[in-house]
Write an enzyme that holds these catalytic residues in place. Structure first.
Site, PDB file in Angstrom:
ATOM      1  N   HIS A 369      52.626  41.646  49.351  1.00 49.31           N
ATOM      2  CA  HIS A 369      51.642  41.491  48.281  1.00 49.31           C
ATOM      3  C   HIS A 369      51.252  42.806  47.619  1.00 49.31           C
ATOM      4  CE1 HIS A 369      50.409  37.238  48.534  1.00 49.31           C
ATOM      5  NE2 HIS A 369      50.702  37.331  49.814  1.00 49.31           N
ATOM      6  N   LYS A 566      43.414  49.269  39.169  1.00 49.82           N
ATOM      7  CA  LYS A 566      43.056  48.148  38.286  1.00 49.82           C
ATOM      8  C   LYS A 566      42.371  48.633  37.005  1.00 49.82           C
ATOM      9  CE  LYS A 566      42.763  44.846  42.112  1.00 49.82           C
ATOM     10  NZ  LYS A 566      43.825  43.903  41.727  1.00 49.82           N
TER      11      LYS A 566
END
Length: 842
Positions: A369, A566
């Site tokens: 992931h 992010k």
């Protein structure tokens, strides 16, 4: 009892789906389960009574499902995950059972506010972010697709912390979701597993001359099972999420107590139960890292023992084990499953190593992931030696045999041994958990097309060269039951009235909406739904923060974990840039916009917490500016969680998915936003790439460097090459000189130093492309017909991003478990003495 008249007479009370039966069950539980009446019952009591009433209607399906699995001796999928972000489950259960409207009617008839009851349910926040929410979506899809499946994890007493904003910064508070109990779960005190820690390993010669390892003098912990039913949509399948809670093998030492040493008397109990006390203890200190490793082995060992126990109900040997079981490791946290399955097969069931290894590799599969090297877990060998001496021996043996394969494959390249070894050399030897998972699995997958490609080309390239047949892609998806039908009932009703209800289980049917995208009447209906959602959300924001926001403004959201990659920093830089442009009177044609941020920073992640503090300081100043607050507001939404997300996505206009290209594995909020009609502003990263392919370039805002360009630029990146804009220079200057925190001008120097220094996430390189992209958003929003058309087309083309499609691919390519149709009827439960359980082995 099951065939008795008494049981049959209770049938309507326990199973009736009509409003009258629901009322009867609700009143019964209020009185007999909680000992409350209409005068003493609180809203929480009413929630608990209704939850128990709904659970009653799941139990028959639940028991029958397990009976069918035993009767047909099916292949079962076991999903091992350290995280499950289930959120609230009442609405989802009602929708899947097909009794939502009946329940609302039943509560209205007895003058109980159903919405207030829903608000009493705490989020089941046993996860940190996308990993846990994905696991919850997968459980829903596996049940809906009738796949025999079980989730395994840890029943953390305290889940992801509650976030408060005090003094314009994050403060972490305990999240005691079990404070009032959990009516959805059923404790299984008879279902326990013993987990060993520490001790030593003796190698004992057997009568036949073989050597057998015995792990002795251990400090044992008991795992107690707690089961939650996971029901499929509009079918009879109800699978199980089994979470393990840690208990001491020796609860109480009376001798210490009698001598007055009361703390010592319960010392072992306290030490053992710490294992399942809290999700992700701070790993900045040794004790925290040690506890995380204990957590991982604890739930893996409990789960693997439980899987073997269940298999042996119908089998006398292990010849069919791989044919009847698929064990899937969700990220590296459960990767000890490889070593533990080997340990049990070799040590406890006396299988030859070669046979055990064949079973293990055919049974286990691994999902990666991350593209962040630091997120690929590596545990100190010294810690392993102390906590898990026998599993470490198993890992060493796996590594020894594997490196023989490597040397045969690459006899002229000794560096391959170092690159592929399960043990990383350095100042301190470490066990590479991703390497263990890859070597011990028959399948390794990424979670978006770009992510999987980068794994094969870069991060895991050495393993891809060794085992190319093992690598594959499974792009993530989200369940439309939770994220559209439950979260956005207004839009769901509009869609169903237009194209029918088939989309709930076949999301590709949303494509039928495309022909309505230019229909003015439909567009107006769509806009009415969106506006109502925005007004509801504005009221929620007022209640949460006290801020008054304009529901006619663009609702622009970036909600996810706070992390440098992010790039919440890029977003807030643009907000300050926009504010300064307005203050300077520059003729920028901005539409009114409210920028929402939400997300939690890990308690030990200094820079992430500083980013939250900066966002809050900026919001505090900008929102008080009378010159600009009709065009610009900034809101930090505290305590972002699943139940808040369910309010956010339906109200969203713009979805910010702006990670540095090549860093985000997939993302799932991008799918949830688009599924609810928001337009994506994003980089060509993660699943954004596939969303763009699905919705078309004209219906998404993609900007900035792609993954290859970002990787090439990184080593030679100089932030100062990307200034040259007076407003941007003023933004950075204001941060440096303390405009947003005059009482402590140096507070945000680490942030400005990062931006102008070795910023590995390339914020300034993408800044001007991001500004231009946002100006395109402003221009489009002023044409509401065209904007809404693009929103409709986004929803229409979301079929690929259903977790049903994802799980179908996992099952077809990896697990190969036959879906099983469960029907009502009589069944024979395996005898408990034979290894099954009363109640069909819940």
């Amino acid at each position: 009892m099951k065939n008795s008249a008494l049981f049959q007479n209770w049938g309507r009370f326990k199973k009736g789906m009509d409003p009258e039966s629901i009322q009867l069950a609700f009143a019964n539980h209020l009185e007999y389960s909680l000992s409350k009446d209409q005068y003493t019952a609180t809203l929480r009591d009413m929630y608990t009574s209704l939850a128990l009433s709904i659970r009653d209607r799941l139990v028959e399906r639940w028991i029958r499902t397990q009976e069918v699995y035993y009767e047909q001796d099916v292949k079962r999928v076991y999903y091992l995950s350290a995280e499950y972000l289930m959120g609230r489950v009442m609405t989802n259960n009602l929708i899947n059972l097909g009794m939502y409207e009946q329940t609302v009617e039943a509560m209205n008839a007895v003058h109980v506010d159903f919405k207030s009851i829903l608000e009493q349910e705490p989020d089941m926040g046993l996860g940190n972010g996308g990993l846990g929410r994905l696991a919850a979506c997968f459980l829903d899809s596996m049940a809906t697709l009738s796949i025999p499946a079980y989730g395994y994890g840890i029943r953390y007493e305290f889940g992801i912390f509650d976030q408060e904003i005090r003094g314009l910064e994050q403060v972490e508070c305990p999240e005691n979701w079990l404070q009032y109990g959990n009516p959805w779960e059923i404790a299984r005190p008879e279902k326990t597993q013993r987990v060993r820690f520490q001790g030593r390993v003796e190698h004992v010669r057997q009568p036949d001359g073989s050597i057998r390892a015995e792990w002795v003098d251990t400090n044992d912990v008991i795992g107690v099972a707690y089961d939650t039913p996971i029901n499929g949509y509009a079918n009879e399948t109800t699978n199980t999420l089994r979470l393990w809670s840690a208990r001491a093998s020796k609860e109480f030492d009376l001798e210490y107590f009698q001598h007055g040493d009361y703390m010592k008397a319960v010392e072992e109990k306290n030490r053992s139960e710490t294992i399942s006390k809290v999700l992700y203890p701070n790993d900045q200190v040794y004790q925290g890292r040690e506890l995380r490793l204990k957590q991982q082995y604890f739930f893996v060992s409990c789960s693997i023992q439980d899987i073997i126990r269940r298999y042996l109900v119908n089998h006398d040997d292990f010849d069919q084990f791989a044919a009847k079981n698929a064990i899937h490791m969700n990220d590296t946290h459960p990767s000890l499953a490889v070593a533990e399955l080997m340990r049990l097969l070799v040590d406890e069931y006396n299988l030859a190593w070669e046979k055990a290894w064949e079973i293990t590799t055919k049974t286990c599969a691994y999902t990666n992931h991350t593209l962040l090297a630091e997120a690929l877990e590596k545990w100190q060998v010294s810690m392993f030696e102390n906590l898990l001496p026998r599993p470490l021996e198993i890992i060493y043996e796996i590594n020894k045999r594997f490196l023989r394969q490597v040397s045969l494959r690459y006899p002229e390249n000794p560096d391959k041994m170092k690159q592929l070894s399960l043990i990383g050399e350095g100042e301190e030897k470490r066990v590479r958990m991703a390497h263990l998972a890859i070597v011990g699995s028959h399948s390794v997958n990424g979670v978006a097309a770009l992510h999987s490609r980068l794994l094969m080309e870069r991060e895991l390239n050495h393993f891809y060269q060794m085992f190319p047949e093992r690598f594959n892609n499974k792009t993530n998806g989200v369940t439309p039951r939770r994220w559209l039908a439950a979260a956005n009932p207004g839009l769901a009703r509009l869609i169903s009235s237009t194209i029918g209800e088939g989309w709930v289980t076949d999301l590709f049917q949303l494509e039928k909406l495309a022909e309505k995208a230019s229909n003015q009447g439909f567009i107006e209906q769509w806009r009415d739904v969106k506006q109502e959602n925005k007004e509801d959300f504005a009221a929620l924001v007022r209640d949460m923060t006290g801020e008054i926001i304009n529901p006619e403004s663009i609702f622009d959201f970036q909600v996810k974990r706070i992390h440098e990659y992010k790039r919440q920093t890029l977003n807030i830089l643009h907000v300050v840039y926009r504010w300064l442009s307005l203050k300077r009177g520059e003729a920028r044609d901005y539409a009114p916009r409210t920028f929402f941020f939400g997300g939690k920073a890990a308690p030990g992640y200094y820079m992430a917490k500083l980013i939250i503090k900066f966002i809050c300081h900026v919001a505090d100043m900008i929102n008080k500016d009378p010159q600009t607050n009709d065009l610009l507001k900034v809101i930090f939404l505290p305590n972002y969680r699943v139940s808040l997300a369910e309010r956010i996505f339906p109200a969203s206009d713009v979805s910010e998915q702006i990670s540095t290209a090549g860093y985000e594995a997939s993302g799932t909020s991008n799918m949830k936003f688009a599924m609810n009609g928001a337009l994506t502003v994003g980089t060509a990263d993660g699943a954004n790439v596939e969303i763009r392919e699905a919705v078309g370039d004209d219906n998404i805002f993609i900007f900035g460097l792609n993954a290859e360009e970002a990787a090439e630029l990184g080593p030679r990146y100089n932030a100062r090459d990307y200034l040259g804009d007076q407003v941007l220079e003023h933004v950075l200057s204001h941060i440096s000189r303390g405009l947003f925190n005059p009482e402590d001008p140096a507070l945000f120097h680490p942030l400005s130093d990062m931006l102008l220094g070795r910023d590995k996430y390339l914020n300034l390189a993408d800044f001007h492309a991001y500004v231009q992209c946002q100006e395109q958003v402003d221009a489009l929003y002023k044409d509401q017909m065209e904007w809404t058309k693009k929103c409709i087309l986004n929803v229409a083309r979301m079929g690929f991003f259903s977790s049903d499609r994802t799980i179908s691919e996992y099952n077809k390519d990896i697990w190969k478990a036959e879906p099983v149709t469960v029907t009502r009827g009589e069944g024979k439960t395996p005898d408990a003495q034979g290894g099954g359980d009363c109640g069909g082995d819940q």
